[in-house]
Design an enzyme around this catalytic site. Structure first.
Site, PDB file in Angstrom:
ATOM      1  N   SER A 117      -4.985  45.751  23.763  1.00  0.00           N
ATOM      2  CA  SER A 117      -5.444  45.600  22.478  1.00  0.00           C
ATOM      3  C   SER A 117      -7.113  45.489  22.941  1.00  0.00           C
ATOM      4  O   SER A 117      -7.297  45.008  21.354  1.00  0.00           O
ATOM      5  CB  SER A 117      -4.704  44.108  22.228  1.00  0.00           C
ATOM      6  OG  SER A 117      -4.601  43.154  23.169  1.00  0.00           O
ATOM      7  N   HIS A 138      -0.209  50.389  20.639  1.00  0.00           N
ATOM      8  CA  HIS A 138      -0.192  49.199  20.053  1.00  0.00           C
ATOM      9  C   HIS A 138       0.552  48.259  19.445  1.00  0.00           C
ATOM     10  O   HIS A 138       0.502  48.911  17.978  1.00  0.00           O
ATOM     11  CB  HIS A 138      -1.864  49.399  19.597  1.00  0.00           C
ATOM     12  CG  HIS A 138      -2.182  47.879  19.774  1.00  0.00           C
ATOM     13  ND1 HIS A 138      -3.426  47.421  19.008  1.00  0.00           N
ATOM     14  CD2 HIS A 138      -1.946  46.123  20.366  1.00  0.00           C
ATOM     15  CE1 HIS A 138      -3.323  46.237  19.007  1.00  0.00           C
ATOM     16  NE2 HIS A 138      -2.322  45.280  19.917  1.00  0.00           N
ATOM     17  N   GLU A 150      -0.273  50.812  16.377  1.00  0.00           N
ATOM     18  CA  GLU A 150      -1.623  51.826  16.215  1.00  0.00           C
ATOM     19  C   GLU A 150      -1.807  53.409  17.106  1.00  0.00           C
ATOM     20  O   GLU A 150      -1.021  52.488  18.436  1.00  0.00           O
ATOM     21  CB  GLU A 150      -2.606  50.809  16.460  1.00  0.00           C
ATOM     22  CG  GLU A 150      -2.871  50.256  15.435  1.00  0.00           C
ATOM     23  CD  GLU A 150      -4.533  49.752  16.000  1.00  0.00           C
ATOM     24  OE1 GLU A 150      -4.614  48.697  14.769  1.00  0.00           O
ATOM     25  OE2 GLU A 150      -4.983  48.729  17.268  1.00  0.00           O
ATOM     26  N   ASN A 188      -8.071  44.892  14.249  1.00  0.00           N
ATOM     27  CA  ASN A 188      -8.780  43.505  15.067  1.00  0.00           C
ATOM     28  C   ASN A 188      -9.569  43.730  14.868  1.00  0.00           C
ATOM     29  O   ASN A 188     -10.592  43.037  14.446  1.00  0.00           O
ATOM     30  CB  ASN A 188      -8.785  43.401  16.801  1.00  0.00           C
ATOM     31  CG  ASN A 188      -7.873  42.999  16.779  1.00  0.00           C
ATOM     32  OD1 ASN A 188      -6.972  41.958  17.086  1.00  0.00           O
ATOM     33  ND2 ASN A 188      -7.055  43.433  18.237  1.00  0.00           N
TER      34      ASN A 188
END
Length: 498
Positions: A117, A138, A150, A188
């Site tokens: 991540s 991810h 992802e 994120n």
């Protein structure tokens, strides 16, 4: 398909359960051999609970269990393994060593995927003899419920691999977004818009965390306020992600961390896991309650002209047509301050307050006060704006007020992601709604406000504060000036071959 999942922590177990439920044979391995049996037992328990709740039949659960194959070693040979998904600890050397072992025993046709991540996929792949076989995949926790993944190609990843992985994800019941190998990937990175601006509001002493959270929930429609969210995920984790992404993007003003976080982290104020954060989570701690507000009639005059002032007059039909000596004065604020409106129009400073237009159609109205506000006038203003609302939040005067600044930052960070072609506008909105639970994707959210109006907001924030964090993204300015939605993709340029 035969998939090998390496790592039996929370993510590894979730990925194994997801893949086995989707019909794939899953080899489960871990450096600690006894952890494999524990993980399979844990997944079996989840399947039993699903049967008990009627979510699947016992034969279906049995088939899933049968597809979980324990391995004695992470580097066991396997000519029929189509994909390896690594979910071990976040350390570049550890991951590189693992993939080096796997490269020596698995055929060149096996695709390698890392669930990292925070580490660059390209740097992990660069340690391999064949870096083209590795990409990022991810997942988000809990994997069975967070139905978004992802797909992150590295700089050397074979062109066919991202599409293959995306097809696998979709065929297995999740949604896939393809993201550039950049700090924070997509989710994120996009999530920094909310939390960094929440800290900026706290730095400016605009309101306390609980008030900011209430406005984020009730005015913007978020499931959790930013400080509630940071208490849930842990401020130590959030601060590390903020710093990592800010550093990775070479100290971008739009992603600037707060000076408030290091001391809070050093004090162990992480949130739920440490018992105290922005809220007190210790056993027996009392929750923060909000005192009810009663609507009170008082002379009220709306200052200004234009659509926002007209909206205020429509919301308060009994407001005066002309100013009166003892009337409470309301001014709509859009990217500017109450103080500037008082100075520009000669309004009575002690009795003039700002009202955020974004809050008019919600259960909570947001009233902005200045250092010149008279306490009696504040109480009268709160009672007056409570008419037609369930709650009123009082905040200190700032450019744009709380909800506007949060929304502008959320959209601005998303626009910068699209502008840099880190992900498509469609994938930005899909990933954020699926992973962060926003009421809509940030670019679609911006379109609800309108590109022109949002550009006006950000231009005013930038001009009023002088802070480069509010400089509008080129993506927003272009679309506003061309009359296009923010979700309009960039023009597709043909790739030139050498």
């Amino acid at each position: 398909m035969r998939i090998r999942v390496i790592g039996t922590g929370v993510m590894g177990r979730g990925i194994a359960q997801w893949a086995a439920t989707a019909g794939h044979t899953v080899e489960l391995a871990d450096a600690r051999r006894e952890a494999v049996g524990e993980a399979i037992g844990f997944i079996a328990g989840l399947l039993d609970r699903a049967v008990a709740k009627g979510r699947m039949t016992e034969p279906e659960a049995g088939e899933v269990r049968a597809r979980l194959v324990p391995l004695d070693a992470v580097s066991a040979p396997g000519d029929d393994v189509a994909l390896v998904i690594e979910a071990i600890r976040e350390d570049l050397d550890t991951k590189a060593a693992l993939f080096g072992e796997l490269e020596a025993v698995l055929p060149p046709t096996t695709i390698f995927a890392t669930n990292t991540s925070s580490l660059p996929v390209t740097r992990i792949a660069a340690t391999l003899a064949d870096p083209s076989r590795l990409a990022g995949l991810h997942f988000f926790n809990p994997v069975p419920l967070m139905k978004i993944v992802e797909v992150v190609p590295g700089a050397a990843t074979r062109p066919d691999i991202p599409g293959t992985l995306a097809d696998l994800v979709r065929a297995s019941g999740h949604r896939a977004v393809t993201v550039a190998d950049t700090p924070g990937f997509l989710v994120n990175h996009a999530g920094r818009g909310l939390v960094t601006e929440a800290f900026a509001l706290l730095e400016d002493s605009v309101a306390e965390p609980v008030v900011i959270d209430r406005i984020a929930r009730d005015v913007l429609g978020l499931r959790m306020g930013p400080f509630e969210l940071m208490d849930l995920t842990g401020l130590d984790v959030t601060a590390a992600v903020i710093d990592s992404i800010w550093t990775g993007f070479r100290h971008s003003d739009r992603l600037r961390p707060s000076f408030l976080t290091p001391n809070r982290v050093a004090a162990g104020l992480y949130g739920r896991k440490s018992g105290r954060g922005f809220y007190d989570h210790r056993p027996g701690a009392e929750g923060i309650t909000e005192a009810p507000v009663t609507a009170v009639k008082c002379p009220l005059w709306i200052a200004g002209s234009g659509p926002d002032a007209d909206a205020l007059r429509a919301a308060f039909p009994e407001s005066l047509d002309e100013p009166a000596p003892e009337a409470v004065v309301l001014v709509p604020i859009w990217g500017t301050t109450v103080t500037a409106a008082i100075a520009a129009h000669g309004l009575p400073a002690s009795r003039t307050f700002g009202l955020d237009p974004l809050s008019l159609s919600t259960r909570r109205r947001v009233l902005a006060v200045t250092p010149a506000s008279d306490p009696d006038a504040v109480r009268a203003a709160v009672g007056a704006v409570a008419a037609g609302a369930e709650a009123v939040s009082v905040v200190r005067d700032t450019a744009g007020s709380v909800a506007q600044r949060l929304l502008a930052s959320i959209v601005s960070v998303a626009a910068s992601i699209a502008e840099r072609s880190l992900a498509s506008p469609e994938d930005v909105d899909l990933a954020v709604t699926a992973a962060l639970g926003y009421p809509s994707g940030p670019l679609a959210w911006g379109d609800r406000i309108g590109a022109v109006r949002l550009l006006e907001l950000q231009d005013r924030l930038h001009e009023t504060t002088g802070d480069p964090r509010y400089r509008p993204a080129r993506w927003l300015r272009e679309r506003a000036e061309l009359g296009l939605p923010l979700t309009t993709p960039a023009y597709p340029l043909e790739k030139e071959t050498p």
